[in-house]
Design an enzyme around this catalytic site. Structure first.
Site, PDB file in Angstrom:
ATOM      1  N   SER A   1      -9.906  -1.143   7.194  1.00 13.88           N
ATOM      2  CA  SER A   1      -9.612  -0.881   5.255  1.00 13.88           C
ATOM      3  C   SER A   1      -8.725  -1.573   4.851  1.00 13.88           C
ATOM      4  O   SER A   1      -8.381  -1.587   3.542  1.00 13.88           O
ATOM      5  CB  SER A   1      -8.170   1.050   5.736  1.00 13.88           C
ATOM      6  OG  SER A   1      -9.126   1.629   6.226  1.00 13.88           O
TER       7      SER A   1
ATOM      8  N   LYS B   1       1.104  -0.949  -0.077  1.00 13.85           N
ATOM      9  CA  LYS B   1      -0.106   0.033  -0.253  1.00 13.85           C
ATOM     10  C   LYS B   1       0.492   1.163   0.318  1.00 13.85           C
ATOM     11  O   LYS B   1       1.766   1.429   0.754  1.00 13.85           O
ATOM     12  CB  LYS B   1      -0.920   0.059   1.487  1.00 13.85           C
ATOM     13  CG  LYS B   1      -1.723   0.933   1.210  1.00 13.85           C
ATOM     14  CD  LYS B   1      -2.600   1.012   2.604  1.00 13.85           C
ATOM     15  CE  LYS B   1      -3.643   1.903   2.497  1.00 13.85           C
ATOM     16  NZ  LYS B   1      -4.518   1.727   4.105  1.00 13.85           N
TER      17      LYS B   1
ATOM     18  N   SER C   1      -9.944   1.784   3.029  1.00 11.71           N
ATOM     19  CA  SER C   1      -8.838   2.271   1.866  1.00 11.71           C
ATOM     20  C   SER C   1      -7.437   1.521   1.392  1.00 11.71           C
ATOM     21  O   SER C   1      -6.806   2.613   0.569  1.00 11.71           O
ATOM     22  CB  SER C   1      -7.812   3.752   2.783  1.00 11.71           C
ATOM     23  OG  SER C   1      -7.710   3.210   3.812  1.00 11.71           O
TER      24      SER C   1
END
Length: 435
Positions: free
Chosen positions: A183, A84, A159
């Site tokens: 997330s 990420k 996210s």
């Protein structure tokens, strides 16, 4: 239309590791497949912000040389992994999904990345994140929205949406994300894969850009629960051995959020067993208020200077949320910290009767990209609180939580979430294995 499956769709870490050691494939070939798939499938999904072809191929070459010389670093040795974009990887841009960091390149790895490299993993690139991880939809980023491989017109969730999309599309077999209110688990569930948020602090967050330090967790996304367990072991050094499945308590999601009853029915059918568990009176409202107060104050503190110096660089929706967060008074933060202790005691009573708690991961299917409200049973429902409702309580309490695929509703994936106490992870994964 669904995105065509990439080379790692349906392939487990165990399968790939066996093929690699049997000489049926090389780490270099695996890296090339991941890079080619990212080039072919990535643009439609917007899963990646940055690819590192040169670095990946060099790491893969070293992994091949080590295996040939008899050095085997474990099950992740030579396997391609995505990270990420708010987790630091030395030498690669870390934008955090924001124009504020458009030119930022860290010179050191996050601790979790160091551990990935030590395990022999090959990092192929950085995945799209909702700006500063401040949103469960995955569609507010300087890099644009990440999209759902089942239907690119739908949200990936956020996210860690790019990480989920990359795994669900078969571009990589494993990705790393962060989870502050869901997330990792939200996008995993919406994209039809597994995602694991360990206990708070189990995987160090050093080198991860913070959202809310009290709730931030590093987690893993993979095709199935077994692969999440393998990655968790490699990232923590924990020996999570096999175990008999634990007793399961089913939490009716309506006690936390009144979502789509079709999702509840689909998930309940997968579980088949499990005694009904009733949450304590007032739990849902108190845990929601606690989550919002702590996250708001801690997030506003992280971005206070940027809000004053260059607010125009934020995505407008994120800016609006940050300004609202900055208005939360300090006394609410202090009371919320006190409430966490009380809430933990209430949930501990539930674990006195059951080893694992189960519920849907998300009470709705993936909404269309950019949608912020939808109709359900004739009433208007806000997307953001719906996505967070069943995952955020376990961030407040820092408990291990795993989502596994639980079928389809309207052709879109839904997930089953399993929650346990720290130390009971063997029971959690054994229960998942039975499913």
């Amino acid at each position: 239309m669904p995105i065509p499956p990439g080379p790692f769709a349906g392939r487990t870490i165990t399968d790939l590791a066996r093929d690699l050691r049997a000489g049926q494939v090389t780490a270099t070939e695996l890296a090339e497949r991941a890079l080619d798939a990212a080039g072919a499938l990535g643009p439609a999904l917007n899963a990646f912000v940055t690819m590192d072809a040169a670095g990946a191929l060099e790491a893969a070459r070293r992994a091949d040389e080590e295996l040939a010389a008899g050095t085997d670093r474990g099950p992740l040795h030579g396997l391609p992994v995505a990270v990420k974009d708010l987790i630091m990887v030395a030498g690669l841009p870390a934008t955090m999904g924001s124009r504020h960091f458009a030119q930022y390149v860290p010179d050191t790895d996050a601790t979790c990345v160091t551990r990935l490299r030590r395990a022999g993993a090959v990092i192929v690139g950085k995945t799209t994140t909702h700006e500063f991880a401040y949103g469960p939809t995955g569609d507010r980023s300087a890099n644009g929205p990440s999209r759902n491989p089942r239907d690119p017109e739908r949200m990936s969730g956020g996210s860690s949406g790019g990480s989920a999309a990359a795994v669900a599309a078969g571009i990589v077999p494993l990705a790393i994300g962060t989870d502050t209110g869901g997330s990792v688990r939200i996008p995993a569930a919406l994209c039809g894969i597994a995602g694991f948020k360990p206990a708070f602090g189990a995987i160090p967050a050093d080198g991860v850009f913070p959202l809310s330090r009290s709730y931030d967790h590093v987690g893993v996304l993979a095709g199935g629960a077994e692969d999440c367990l393998i990655a968790y072991r490699c990232l923590t050094g924990e020996t999570v051995d096999g175990s008999a499945a634990g007793s399961v308590g089913w939490i009716d999601p309506a006690g936390l959020f009144d979502g789509d009853p079709r999702v509840t029915r689909a998930v309940r059918a997968v579980l088949e067993t499990g005694e009904e568990v009733r949450l304590p009176e007032g739990f849902a409202e108190e845990v929601r208020e606690t989550y919002v107060a702590v996250q708001s104050c801690e997030t506003a503190a992280v971005h206070a200077e940027r809000l004053g110096r260059a607010p125009e660089l934020f995505e407008p929706e994120v800016l609006e949320r940050l300004r609202a967060a900055a208005e939360v008074p300090g006394w609410r933060y202090v009371r919320a910290l006190e409430a966490r202790e009380r809430l933990a005691g209430l949930v501990e009573e539930l674990f006195g009767r059951h080893d694992v708690l189960a519920m849907p991961t998300v009470p709705i299917v993936a909404p269309p990209v950019d949608q912020r409200e939808f109709a359900l049973d004739g009433r208007a429902v806000a997307v953001r609180p719906a996505l967070l409702a069943l995952t955020s309580p376990w961030n407040v309490l820092g408990l291990p939580a795993l989502t596994v695929p639980a079928g389809l509703v309207d052709g879109l994936p839904v997930g089953l979430q399993l929650v346990c106490r720290p130390g009971d992870e063997p029971l959690l994964f054994a229960t998942a294995a039975l499913l």
